[in-house]
Design a protein around this motif. Sequence first.
Motif, mmCIF file in Angstrom:
data_model
loop_
_atom_site.group_PDB
_atom_site.id
_atom_site.type_symbol
_atom_site.label_atom_id
_atom_site.label_comp_id
_atom_site.label_asym_id
_atom_site.label_seq_id
_atom_site.Cartn_x
_atom_site.Cartn_y
_atom_site.Cartn_z
ATOM 1 N N GLN A 1 22.205 10.485 44.215
ATOM 2 C CA GLN A 1 23.327 9.794 43.577
ATOM 3 C C GLN A 1 24.603 10.592 43.764
ATOM 4 O OE1 GLN A 1 23.142 9.653 39.298
ATOM 5 N NE2 GLN A 1 24.763 8.113 39.116
ATOM 6 N N ARG A 2 25.649 9.924 44.234
ATOM 7 C CA ARG A 2 26.942 10.598 44.372
ATOM 8 C C ARG A 2 27.524 10.830 42.978
ATOM 9 N NH1 ARG A 2 32.059 9.079 48.291
ATOM 10 N NH2 ARG A 2 33.690 10.054 47.042
ATOM 11 N N ILE A 3 27.816 12.088 42.678
ATOM 12 C CA ILE A 3 28.314 12.401 41.336
ATOM 13 C C ILE A 3 29.738 12.964 41.349
ATOM 14 C CG2 ILE A 3 26.017 12.674 40.347
ATOM 15 C CD1 ILE A 3 27.888 15.820 40.872
ATOM 16 N N ALA A 4 30.221 13.385 42.512
ATOM 17 C CA ALA A 4 31.583 13.946 42.572
ATOM 18 C C ALA A 4 32.008 14.101 44.019
ATOM 19 C CB ALA A 4 31.647 15.295 41.855
ATOM 20 N N ALA A 5 33.300 14.327 44.207
ATOM 21 C CA ALA A 5 33.855 14.642 45.525
ATOM 22 C C ALA A 5 35.026 15.592 45.318
ATOM 23 C CB ALA A 5 34.298 13.378 46.254
ATOM 24 N N GLY A 6 35.393 16.308 46.371
ATOM 25 C CA GLY A 6 36.517 17.224 46.237
ATOM 26 C C GLY A 6 37.046 17.686 47.579
ATOM 27 N N THR A 7 38.257 18.200 47.554
ATOM 28 C CA THR A 7 38.861 18.804 48.738
ATOM 29 C C THR A 7 39.552 20.094 48.317
ATOM 30 O OG1 THR A 7 40.996 17.671 48.502
ATOM 31 C CG2 THR A 7 39.286 16.537 49.767
ATOM 32 N N ALA A 8 39.657 21.025 49.252
ATOM 33 C CA ALA A 8 40.343 22.288 48.971
ATOM 34 C C ALA A 8 40.962 22.819 50.251
ATOM 35 C CB ALA A 8 39.388 23.322 48.379
ATOM 36 N N GLY A 9 42.172 23.319 50.134
ATOM 37 C CA GLY A 9 42.809 24.002 51.243
ATOM 38 C C GLY A 9 42.585 25.500 51.117
ATOM 39 N N ALA A 10 42.546 26.190 52.236
ATOM 40 C CA ALA A 10 42.346 27.643 52.217
ATOM 41 C C ALA A 10 43.239 28.306 53.256
ATOM 42 C CB ALA A 10 40.888 27.985 52.496
ATOM 43 N N ARG A 11 43.839 29.412 52.852
ATOM 44 C CA ARG A 11 44.592 30.284 53.759
ATOM 45 C C ARG A 11 43.920 31.650 53.767
ATOM 46 N NH1 ARG A 11 50.284 31.001 51.691
ATOM 47 N NH2 ARG A 11 50.353 32.415 53.485
ATOM 48 N N ILE A 12 43.776 32.221 54.938
ATOM 49 C CA ILE A 12 43.124 33.515 55.086
ATOM 50 C C ILE A 12 44.180 34.543 55.480
ATOM 51 C CG2 ILE A 12 41.206 34.744 56.122
ATOM 52 C CD1 ILE A 12 40.435 32.129 54.693
ATOM 53 N N VAL A 13 44.220 35.633 54.735
ATOM 54 C CA VAL A 13 45.253 36.660 54.939
ATOM 55 C C VAL A 13 44.572 38.021 55.082
ATOM 56 C CG1 VAL A 13 47.351 37.702 53.997
ATOM 57 C CG2 VAL A 13 46.826 35.302 53.504
ATOM 58 N N THR A 14 45.023 38.816 56.027
ATOM 59 C CA THR A 14 44.470 40.164 56.171
ATOM 60 C C THR A 14 44.846 41.006 54.956
ATOM 61 O OG1 THR A 14 46.424 41.058 57.278
ATOM 62 C CG2 THR A 14 44.733 40.022 58.677
ATOM 63 N N PRO A 15 44.047 42.028 54.638
ATOM 64 C CA PRO A 15 44.396 42.895 53.499
ATOM 65 C C PRO A 15 45.782 43.511 53.626
ATOM 66 C CG PRO A 15 42.141 43.294 54.210
ATOM 67 C CD PRO A 15 42.750 42.384 55.232
ATOM 68 N N GLU A 16 46.168 43.889 54.839
ATOM 69 C CA GLU A 16 47.478 44.501 55.033
ATOM 70 C C GLU A 16 48.604 43.515 54.734
ATOM 71 O OE1 GLU A 16 44.306 46.482 57.096
ATOM 72 O OE2 GLU A 16 45.042 44.405 57.308
ATOM 73 N N ALA A 17 48.471 42.295 55.246
ATOM 74 C CA ALA A 17 49.500 41.279 54.993
ATOM 75 C C ALA A 17 49.534 40.917 53.516
ATOM 76 C CB ALA A 17 49.223 40.044 55.850
ATOM 77 N N TYR A 18 48.355 40.835 52.901
ATOM 78 C CA TYR A 18 48.301 40.492 51.481
ATOM 79 C C TYR A 18 48.998 41.557 50.643
ATOM 80 C CZ TYR A 18 46.416 38.826 47.040
ATOM 81 O OH TYR A 18 46.283 38.351 45.753
ATOM 82 N N ASN A 19 48.762 42.798 50.954
ATOM 83 C CA ASN A 19 49.408 43.881 50.206
ATOM 84 C C ASN A 19 50.929 43.834 50.356
ATOM 85 O OD1 ASN A 19 47.047 44.966 49.158
ATOM 86 N ND2 ASN A 19 46.722 46.315 50.919
ATOM 87 N N ARG A 20 51.405 43.432 51.533
ATOM 88 C CA ARG A 20 52.852 43.336 51.718
ATOM 89 C C ARG A 20 53.446 42.230 50.854
ATOM 90 N NH1 ARG A 20 51.534 44.181 57.217
ATOM 91 N NH2 ARG A 20 51.736 41.934 57.659
ATOM 92 N N ILE A 21 52.815 41.058 50.846
ATOM 93 C CA ILE A 21 53.388 39.943 50.096
ATOM 94 C C ILE A 21 53.129 40.060 48.595
ATOM 95 C CG2 ILE A 21 53.175 38.406 52.075
ATOM 96 C CD1 ILE A 21 50.785 37.098 50.779
ATOM 97 N N ARG A 22 52.193 40.965 48.209
ATOM 98 C CA ARG A 22 51.862 41.112 46.795
ATOM 99 C C ARG A 22 52.291 42.466 46.256
ATOM 100 N NH1 ARG A 22 51.518 38.173 43.533
ATOM 101 N NH2 ARG A 22 49.622 38.725 42.428
ATOM 102 N N SER A 23 53.234 43.120 46.890
ATOM 103 C CA SER A 23 53.642 44.461 46.474
ATOM 104 C C SER A 23 54.256 44.484 45.076
ATOM 105 C CB SER A 23 54.642 45.038 47.482
ATOM 106 O OG SER A 23 55.797 44.213 47.564
ATOM 107 N N HIS A 24 54.768 43.337 44.598
ATOM 108 C CA HIS A 24 55.423 43.265 43.288
ATOM 109 C C HIS A 24 54.464 42.861 42.181
ATOM 110 C CE1 HIS A 24 55.100 39.165 44.697
ATOM 111 N NE2 HIS A 24 55.288 38.751 43.455
ATOM 112 N N ARG A 25 53.201 42.685 42.495
ATOM 113 C CA ARG A 25 52.271 42.106 41.528
ATOM 114 C C ARG A 25 52.199 42.928 40.250
ATOM 115 N NH1 ARG A 25 49.207 43.725 45.954
ATOM 116 N NH2 ARG A 25 47.796 45.495 45.658
ATOM 117 N N GLY A 26 51.936 42.203 39.150
ATOM 118 C CA GLY A 26 51.867 42.825 37.835
ATOM 119 C C GLY A 26 50.509 43.441 37.576
#
Length: 329
Positions: free
Chosen positions: A148-173
Amino acid sequence: MVPDNSECDRRAKDRFGATIPRELVHRRAISEVLLTGIHTSGNAVYTVSAQWPRWHVFFGSVRHGFDSALVVETLRQLTVLVAHTQLNVPLGMQFLMPDMSVSMAPGALQDPSRPAEVTVEVVVTDIRAAVQGVTAFRTSAIFFVDGQRIAAGTAGARIVTPEAYNRIRSHRGVAVGCRMGRPVPAAEVGHLSPWNVVLNESSDTGHWPLRVDVSNPILFDHPLDHVPGVLLIEAVRQAVRLAFRDPCLDFLTVEAQFVSIAEFSDEATVVLESVSDGPEPAIVHASIQAAGRVRMQARITAKRLVSTGIHQWKSVGTERSALRENLHA
């Protein structure tokens, strides 16, 4: 040739006999791994198996039916699993999910006498790649229990290298123990434990401060540098339950866009912006805002599931009219 019962039992054991390695779904606690296997069905088409418990301390706030929060978490886990096992994304890469949507089949009821063995048909599209490998993709999934079909869903995903992630998240709390404030009563948002409450009390109709407790072992199973999307979606659901005064209410559909990362340092607010004036089901537009920016926006349709001897969907029209008047007061 139809397989005999022993062959069917063997196949079921192969699919649901054990959980997959926890690192493949970014979980620390084995008990929080929902997936039990993945098989290739064709070009970018996969069959994922999962087992849902009869009851869960967090994913158990919907009586009789299947909890949309459990679908959301399963969708998150299978998206990560597909990346690591089918798209060759190495462990240690960072994942960002810009959007997620889930729709529930009205009237689908869970058998309370046994765990649900879930089969998920998954299609992967919109794959993008660079020199380092896959950088983005989308999963579309349909969930079945006992055919029996009980649900459906979709999700987008972006993959980022640890180095790039650290650059864009340098201000994180820095993660805080718990957002100060008084939580709304757990029973009013469909939970038994105040640990699962993600809203603080508010006197402002349609607005609730977001409550972030990093000691919650389900929402913060592993270290994070931001508020996870699963918590944000749950916050909107709890707000809708409060607005309609119905702790049993669940999403029929939820379409969430994560516009910007919700920081631990945010003093975020869940806002119910509008409620539809048309026929059932109720349509709600909501957002989570902080520092003058939208962190998440969502479009929700909802009805309540009530137990009356015969399980049926009941309208939220009366509460909706009152809420709409308050929102525009």
